[in-house]
Design a protein around this motif. Structure first.
Motif, short mmCIF file in Angstrom:
data_model
loop_
_atom_site.label_atom_id
_atom_site.label_comp_id
_atom_site.label_asym_id
_atom_site.label_seq_id
_atom_site.Cartn_x
_atom_site.Cartn_y
_atom_site.Cartn_z
N ILE A 17 -7.72 -0.01 3.14
CA ILE A 17 -6.46 -0.33 3.81
C ILE A 17 -5.49 0.84 3.89
N GLU A 18 -5.38 1.66 2.85
CA GLU A 18 -4.44 2.78 2.93
C GLU A 18 -4.89 3.80 3.96
N PRO A 41 -7.53 -10.82 -4.36
CA PRO A 41 -7.46 -10.61 -5.81
C PRO A 41 -7.64 -9.16 -6.23
N ASP A 42 -8.05 -8.28 -5.29
CA ASP A 42 -8.26 -6.88 -5.65
C ASP A 42 -6.99 -6.04 -5.53
N GLY A 43 -5.87 -6.64 -5.12
CA GLY A 43 -4.62 -5.91 -5.05
C GLY A 43 -4.37 -5.21 -3.73
N THR A 44 -5.07 -5.61 -2.68
CA THR A 44 -4.84 -5.02 -1.37
C THR A 44 -3.36 -5.08 -0.99
N GLN A 45 -2.74 -6.23 -1.25
CA GLN A 45 -1.35 -6.42 -0.83
C GLN A 45 -0.39 -5.50 -1.60
N VAL A 46 -0.74 -5.13 -2.82
CA VAL A 46 0.09 -4.21 -3.60
C VAL A 46 0.10 -2.83 -2.95
N ILE A 47 -1.07 -2.40 -2.49
CA ILE A 47 -1.17 -1.11 -1.81
C ILE A 47 -0.31 -1.12 -0.55
N VAL A 48 -0.39 -2.22 0.21
CA VAL A 48 0.39 -2.33 1.45
C VAL A 48 1.88 -2.28 1.14
N LYS A 49 2.32 -3.02 0.14
CA LYS A 49 3.74 -3.06 -0.18
C LYS A 49 4.26 -1.70 -0.63
N LEU A 59 5.66 -0.92 9.03
CA LEU A 59 4.58 -1.64 8.36
C LEU A 59 5.12 -2.94 7.79
N PHE A 60 4.41 -4.04 8.07
CA PHE A 60 4.85 -5.37 7.64
C PHE A 60 3.66 -6.11 7.03
N ILE A 61 3.97 -7.08 6.19
CA ILE A 61 2.91 -7.89 5.59
C ILE A 61 3.33 -9.35 5.58
#
Length: 243
Positions: A17-18, A41-49, A59-61
């Protein structure tokens, strides 16, 4: 305000994702990105944030609880993009099977008069890299099957690399789009054409993911096989106002 937004659904895409976000933002057009994450559960959303601090207002989520299906992720993203008045609304995978550089070609096709553009693997032969032959044949003949059942002239009806003009998504009743996997992609193209919109295919080269895990399953193919027949039957009793 920039006119283009790329919707990318994610579930466990931390390996990709990054790189994907940075690549899209490096293109010579001002694209925005909307990530629809289904509780990775792998933290994809943490990287995005974290990257939202690097790319504010670009960039939005949208986070959802658990896996709800590809189709519902795109419908969620389409409604968000319509509400925010983007003119060109893209759908693309996170795993680099779709080359971000081709976003420019899809946008150009719509700018040149198409209402929607497909990143097509099959418009100029078979342009797929790193897929086993069994999967190439399954995907190719799925589109042959769709053309046979529905009568639509689309070479790559299961393609998930798309650009829609906003007016298409405003006209199509998104709440009536019911399928979630391959059948979702077929249903969107079929419905777009039934409303009288112009849909063009733009040749791309599709490269299978090298990182992360495929979300493909037998259930997705089963939904597509039987769903196409049901979709065709339902369309006989439905009116499609011209867009």
């Amino acid at each position: 305000m920039p006119d283009s937004i790329v919707i990318i659904p994610t579930y466990n895409e931390k390996e990709n994702i990054e790189r994907m976000i940075r690549k899209v933002f490096s293109l010579p057009h001002d694209f925005h990105i909307l990530i629809i994450d289904d509780g990775s559960p792998d933290g994809t959303q943490v990287i995005v944030k974290n990257l939202m601090n690097v790319y504010p207002e670009r960039l939005f989520i949208e986070e959802r609880a658990g896996k709800q299906g590809l189709g519902t992720a795109y419908i969620h993203g389409f409604k968000w993009a319509i509400a925010h008045q983007y003119d060109y609304i893209f759908e693309m995978d996170a795993d680099f099977s779709h080359n971000p550089d081709d976003l420019l070609k899809l946008r150009q096709a719509c700018s040149d008069g198409a209402d929607a553009a497909i990143g097509s693997r099959y418009i100029n032969g078979v342009n797929v890299v790193n897929w086993p032959m069994s999967r190439v044949l399954m995907s190719y003949f799925a589109s042959v099957y769709v053309r046979f059942i529905t009568g639509i002239d689309v070479q790559d009806s299961t393609a998930g690399f798309m650009c829609y003009k906003r007016k298409v998504l405003e006209t199509v009743n998104l709440d009536k789009i019911k399928f979630v996997g391959y059948a979702f992609q077929i249903e969107m193209k079929y419905t777009t054409l039934k409303h009288g919109f112009k849909l063009v295919e733009v040749p791309i080269i599709f490269t299978d993911r090298t990182a992360g895990t495929s979300k493909m399953s037998g259930g997705i193919f089963k939904e597509a096989f039987f769903g196409v027949i049901q979709m065709k039957i339902n369309s006989i009793f439905r009116k499609y106002p011209e867009g």
